[in-house]
Design an enzyme around this catalytic site. Structure first.
Site, mmCIF file in Angstrom:
data_model
loop_
_atom_site.group_PDB
_atom_site.id
_atom_site.type_symbol
_atom_site.label_atom_id
_atom_site.label_comp_id
_atom_site.label_asym_id
_atom_site.label_seq_id
_atom_site.Cartn_x
_atom_site.Cartn_y
_atom_site.Cartn_z
ATOM 1 C CG HIS A 189 -1.996 -0.979 1.227
ATOM 2 N ND1 HIS A 189 -3.236 -0.782 0.663
ATOM 3 C CD2 HIS A 189 -2.005 -2.231 1.726
ATOM 4 C CE1 HIS A 189 -3.985 -1.864 0.839
ATOM 5 N NE2 HIS A 189 -3.246 -2.758 1.481
ATOM 6 C CE LYS A 213 -6.770 13.880 0.201
ATOM 7 N NZ LYS A 213 -6.921 12.663 -0.557
ATOM 8 N NE ARG A 214 -3.797 10.095 9.993
ATOM 9 C CZ ARG A 214 -3.521 9.107 10.838
ATOM 10 N NH1 ARG A 214 -4.392 8.128 11.021
ATOM 11 N NH2 ARG A 214 -2.415 9.101 11.534
ATOM 12 C CE LYS A 261 -14.112 5.697 0.562
ATOM 13 N NZ LYS A 261 -13.251 5.683 1.740
ATOM 14 C CB THR A 272 -10.296 4.739 -1.282
ATOM 15 O OG1 THR A 272 -9.781 5.071 0.006
ATOM 16 C CG2 THR A 272 -9.645 3.470 -1.786
ATOM 17 C CE LYS A 317 -2.714 10.761 3.065
ATOM 18 N NZ LYS A 317 -3.373 9.902 2.061
#
Ligand code: 26V
Length: 829
Positions: A364, A555-556, A667, A663, A561
């Site tokens: 992952h 998100k985290r 969504k 993911t 990110k």
């Protein structure tokens, strides 16, 4: 007993049956009558009444699959980010409308009750939520499967934002009990640690006997996972740790009560907390104990089940597929070998064949700092027999390496299970790789990069093992439950069958440009935005206009990110609006949510920056009505279910090459948000599906990033050429948003100028321009609606049913809904 479609009458008999069942549970299981029951009591009573109905299906599904001698899948994961189960199970059982009516008649609203259920937050983020979506899809596709994990006493921490700073509090999700789980006091396994290994020769063969120093018991707790339409129910089996001799009677009898309790505490500490997965695991002995604890209990359990059903340990791989969710369960390779060789007397070479044929591993992340390794010394102390097994596997493995690349020392060092360079450490990724017949990445790009980077040499040694399985999401939770209004519209537009076959979403294509349909679609979005605006008002007391563009990054919090890129753009936009308050600005609300690992100081500083910027921007009358910034605290699955249906713009802006898949991106697009994103992870496949004109791609590509990093991390060159960026960085560094502590964000400004590893400065101009392109599109509402509808229409492929069908076919070799793996699948999206 299924609920009728909306608008159809409710079966009065079924209704009264449900009402009596709930009242009976309230009385007999909770011990209260309707007059004295709290909302929480009602929730529990309703959950138990539902659970009864699930159990019948569960037992019959289990019996059927055993009678048929079917192969089973065991999904080993340290994380299952389930969220709430009540409406999920109701929906899949087809009982949503019936329970809604029954609870209404009893004077308690279903929507109120569902909020009484705490989220089961036994996961960090994407990896854990993927495991939860997969469990639901495996049940839906009729694959007999068990998810194995740890029943943590405390899930991922509760986040409180205090004066803009993140604070962590324990998540006491079990304090009111858990109506979904069945404790199985009779299902107990012993898990051993420490001690030494004795070797004896029996009938000319070496036999290892492990004499452990410590034993912990693993007790099973089962939660039923209902598939869509309730045809199949699987179990999530979570292990709780306890001491085999909690009172340590000998110590207790001497009067040393504290000493006696210490033993118990040590055993029970194994299942106390979930570790953040984005924190370096260095020195975390307890984490290694967790990993072995759940791997050992799970393998003992599945071998026992297999023997009871089949009688033949040698036939294991034909009846059992074990999927390792990341390297956390890598010890399964050594534990299965130990069980086969030491406990079942199977010859080493035969045992190895069985192990490799049984196991497969999902990777992952490629981030080098995220690849798990453990000091050999710690292994020796905790798992001496497993270390021996690793060495023996390594001998054959390195011999193969020598055969393939004779004399190539670097090649051998790179594939070895032991990293000799960094003080001798066991490499869990290498271990999982050599012990698995399939290794998969989670998006096309990620799987390609796996072959080019971390697993380049192993791929050379074991060609054909690496495969791609692009992630997916369950549409039952992320569309039907989270967005009932959109689901209603889709049923109307694509027919009832869309609930079973997401490929029917493509029927929307023809309505995408139809203005009447666009109006309906916009109304749904607006309705969802009103709900989110209300929540933002309630939670953080910020008033936002549901007519504004809702720009969402959830998100985290992590440097790769790039929440920092997003807030930097907010600052530049703020400056631009202030310079020209009369300009034709698109009203925007920037919505952030996410947690930072407790020890990740820099990520916590980014949260503070977002909140400090929000404070200034939201209170500046000059930009009022044009720009708002909102950081919603304590992001979890339930909050995601409110934010996602209300989003207009989805921020997927990771540094290219760093996000394995994502993911949340799926969504949001499924719910009609337009993506602004880099060519990273599954964004690339989303672009391929929705069409390049319906997504906003910007920034450097993975190859560009590698090249620029080699040239150095100083960003002075780009900053010089970008006045907007320069001003935004200066504002951060000089304390424009932190007048109470003007030095607070100096480290961030410094990194943006001189240590731009994540390419925030390097990508800024491209991102800012893409955002202005988004503004321009928003001005033409018909064009926006069309692109948004086409996103929904073209997302079917991202259903986790499709992903799981691919795992079933290429990795597990199990049938899907009774269809043999090689038979053509009915396209399910
Ligand atoms: C671990 C670490 C450890 C050290 C510091 C940095 C760091 C960053 C991230 C991680 C998490 C690695 C595992 C993980 O959660 N991967 C996520 O898996 C999702 C499901 O496949 C996927 O969608 C996400 O892109 C991926 O980050």
């Amino acid at each position: 007993m299924n609920s009728p479609a909306p608008g159809q009458p409710i079966d009065e008999l079924a209704l009264s049956e449900i009402k009596s069942a709930i009242l009976a549970k309230l009385r007999l299981a909770i011990g209260k009558d309707a007059g004295m029951a709290t909302r929480h009591d009602w929730y529990k009573a309703a959950a138990l009444a539902l659970r009864d109905r699930i159990v019948h299906r569960w037992l019959s599904a289990e019996k059927q699959s055993y009678d048929a001698g079917r192969k089973r899948v065991y999904y080993l994961s340290l994380e299952f980010l389930i969220g709430r189960l009540f409406t999920d199970a109701l929906n899949n059982m087809g009982l949503l409308a019936l329970f809604d009516a029954a609870l209404g008649d009893l004077g308690v609203g279903l929507s109120d009750l569902r909020k009484c259920e705490p989220d089961a937050a036994l996961g960090n983020g994407g990896l854990g939520r993927l495991a939860a979506c997969f469990m639901e899809s495996m049940a839906t596709l009729g694959i007999p499967a068990i998810g194995y994990g740890i029943r943590y006493d405390f899930g991922l921490f509760r986040q409180i934002i205090n004066n803009g700073w993140q604070q962590e509090y324990p998540d006491e999700w079990l304090s009111f009990g858990n109506p979904w789980e069945f404790q199985r006091p009779e299902v107990v396994y012993h898990v051993h640690f420490g001690g030494g290994v004795e070797h004896v020769e029996t009938r000319g063969r070496d036999h290892a006997i492990w004499h452990p120093a410590e034993t912990v018991q693993a007790v099973a707790y089962d939660t039923p996972i209902v598939g869509w339409r309730g045809h199949n129910v699987n179990a999530l089996r979570l292990w709780s740790a306890r001491s085999p001799d909690p009172l340590k009677l000998d110590v207790f009898n001497t009067g040393d009560y504290v000493g006696a309790a210490a033993e118990e505490t040590r055993a029970e500490s194994i299942c106390k907390f979930l570790y953040p997965n984005d924190e370096s695991p260095a020195g975390r002995e307890l984490r290694l104990r967790q990993e072995y604890f759940f791997v050992s209990a799970s393998l003992q359990d599945l071998v026992k089940r297999h023997l009871a059903a089949d009688g033949q340990i040698r036939g294991l791989a034909a009846k059992v597929a074990v999927q390792l969710n990341d390297t956390h369960p890598s010890l399964a390779v050594t534990e299965l070998m130990r069980i086969l060789v030491d406990l079942h007397n199977i010859r080493w070479d035969d045992a190895w064949k069985i192990t490799v044929a049984t196991l497969s591993y999902t990777n992952h992340t490629l981030l080098p700092e995220a690849l798990e390794t453990w000091p050999v010394e710690l292994f020796q102390r905790l798992l001496p027999r497993h270390l021996e097994i690793i060495y023996r596997i390594n001998v054959a493995h390195l011999a193969l390496a020598e055969e393939r690349c004779p004399g190539d020392v670097d090649f051998r060092a790179s594939v070895s299970l032991i990293d000799e360079k960094s003080g001798r450490r066991v490499r869990m990724g290498q271990l999982a790789f050599v012990g698995s017949h399939r290794i998969n990445g989670v998006s096309a790009m990620h799987s390609d990069l796996m072959k080019e980077t971390v697993f380049h040499d192993l791929n050379h040694l074991y060609p054909g093992r690496i495969t791609n399985k692009t992630n997916g999401i369950t549409f039952r939770r992320w569309l039907m439950l989270a967005n009932p209004k959109l689901t209603e519209l889709l049923r109307e537009a694509c027919g009832e069958a869309v609930l079973d076959d997401p490929t029917r979403l493509q029927l929307l294509e023809k309505s995408a440009g139809d203005s009447a349909f666009q109006d309906k679609f916009r109304n749904v979005k607006h309705h969802n935005k009103i709900a989110l605006a209300r929540l933002i008002g309630e939670k953080i007391n910020i008033k936002v206009d549901p007519g504004a563009l809702f720009d969402v990054q959830i998100k985290r919090i992590h440097e790769y990110k790039r929440q920092l890129l997003n807030i930097l753009e907010a600052i530049a936009l703020y400056h631009a609006i202030k310079d020209n308050p009369q300009g034709n600005w698109v009203p925007r609300v920037k919505i952030f949510a996410g947690k930072a690992a407790a020890s990740y100081r820099y990520a916590k500083l980014i949260i503070k920056l977002i909140n400090d910027v929000a404070e200034v921007v939201n209170n500046d009358p000059v930009v009022a009505g044009r720009l708002k910034v909102a950081f919603l605290p304590d992001y979890n699955v339930s909050l995601a279910e409110v934010i996602i249906p209300a989003a207009d713009l989805s921020e997927q802006i990771s540094t290219a090459g760093m996000e394995a898949s994502g993911t949340g991106n799926m969504k949001l697009a499924l719910n009609g948000a337009i993506t602004i994103g880099t060519l990273d992870g599954a964004n690339i496949e989303i672009r391929d599906h929705v069409g390049v004109e319906n997504i906003a791609i910007f920034g450097m590509e993975a190859g560009d990033v590698m090249v620029r990093r080699k040239q150095g991390l100083d960003a002075s060159d780009v900053i010089r050429g970008s006045p907007g960026l320069s001003r935004a960085i200066n504002a951060i560094g000089s304390g424009e948003f932190s007048p109470d502590d003007t030095h607070r964000f100096e480290s961030i400004a410094h990194a943006l100028r001189h240590l731009d590893h994540y390419m925030v400065s390097a990508d800024f101009d491209s991102y800012f321009a893409a955002q202005r392109g988004i503004d321009a599109r928003w001005q033409t509402q018909a064009a926006w609606a069309r692109a948004s509808i086409l996103n929904v229409a073209r997302m079917a492929w991202f259903s986790s049913d499709r992903t799981i069908a691919e795992y079933a076919e290429d990795i597990w070799n199990v049938p899907v809904n009774g269809r043999a793996p090689s038979e053509p699948l009915r396209a399910k999206g």
